[in-house]
Design an enzyme around this catalytic site. Structure first.
Site: not given
Ligand code: DX5
Ligand code: ZN
Length: 208
Positions: A7, A32, A34, A36, A65, A67, A136, A141-144, A170-172, A192
């Site tokens: 991502s 990927h 994102d 938003m 993706h 959102m 999900m 909304g956010f990475g990490g 997707d996510g974490g 990501g």
């Molecule tokens: C969150 C995104 C994810 C995010 C994943 O809203 O849809 O794609 O970037 O990032 P990590 O792997 O850091 O959770």
């Molecule tokens: Zn995503």
């Protein structure tokens, strides 16, 4: 084989070209992206202008993706760039039929993304008409953010219920939780933070 989708939300946006080249060289299977809108999620990111600019940088498949609350408004601009995967959220129920219709004229796989607290049953009436589900495992909304294990169980549930399409998670995601995701039947792992905060090539290899 599991596909790895870095991502770019966690990439350095001041040099997207070299960041994309880095994941390409590191063995990524797709990019990927994102998208938003500051409405469906409390963050604003990338639009079709940027996706079109980075389309020139790589031949890797693009996985957008969305959102956003009004995906139908932006579907054509994204699809016209030449992307291989597009997903919108199942929570925006009243827009799904319209988007399903729009994607028919394109060679792009259509997916429905599902938030952690949304019951997996909400996908039921679409499963035979979509190419993939994006599960999900964080709040969008956010990475990490921290991986939500309970949400990941939807992967197993979808397989138990006989879903034959692709499942993207997707996510974490990191090298530890990736093991069980693959066991449950995930085909595409998005990451990501894990990829961009480590040696990219090694991180992709560890996830695969
Ligand atoms: C969150 C995104 C994810 C995010 C994943 O809203 O849809 O794609 O970037 O990032 P990590 O792997 O850091 O959770
Ligand atoms: Zn995503």
């Amino acid at each position: 084989m599991t596909l790895i989708a870095p991502s770019i939300l966690s990439a350095d946006f001041s040099c997207l070209r070299s960041e994309i080249k880095k994941i390409e060289k590191g063995g990524a299977d797709m990019v990927h992206i994102d998208v938003m809108d500051g409405h469906f999620v409390p963050n604003l990111t990338i639009g079709p202008v940027v996706v079109s600019a980075i389309r020139k940088v790589t031949d890797l498949p693009f996985d957008c993706h969305l959102m956003i609350s009004e995906p139908e408004k932006y579907f054509h601009p994204f699809l016209d760039v030449g992307i291989q995967y597009i997903s919108m959220h199942v929570e925006i129920k009243d827009k799904i039929e319209k988007c399903l219709d729009m994607v028919k004229n394109y060679d792009t796989k259509f997916g429905l993304a599902i938030n952690p607290e949304t019951p997996v049953e909400s996908l039921n009436s679409y499963l035979d008409r979509i190419d993939f589900v994006l599960v999900m495992t964080v709040h969008p909304g956010f990475g990490g953010q921290k991986f939500m294990e309970k949400a990941s169980l939807k992967v197993a549930k979808l397989r138990e219920n006989g879903f034959k399409g692709l499942i993207e998670v997707d996510g974490g995601i990191n090298e530890k939780n990736a093991v069980n995701l693959k066991k449950m039947g995930a085909d595409i792992l998005v990451a990501g933070h894990f990829i961009f905060s480590n040696d990219v090539e090694k991180a992709i290899r560890m996830l695969r």
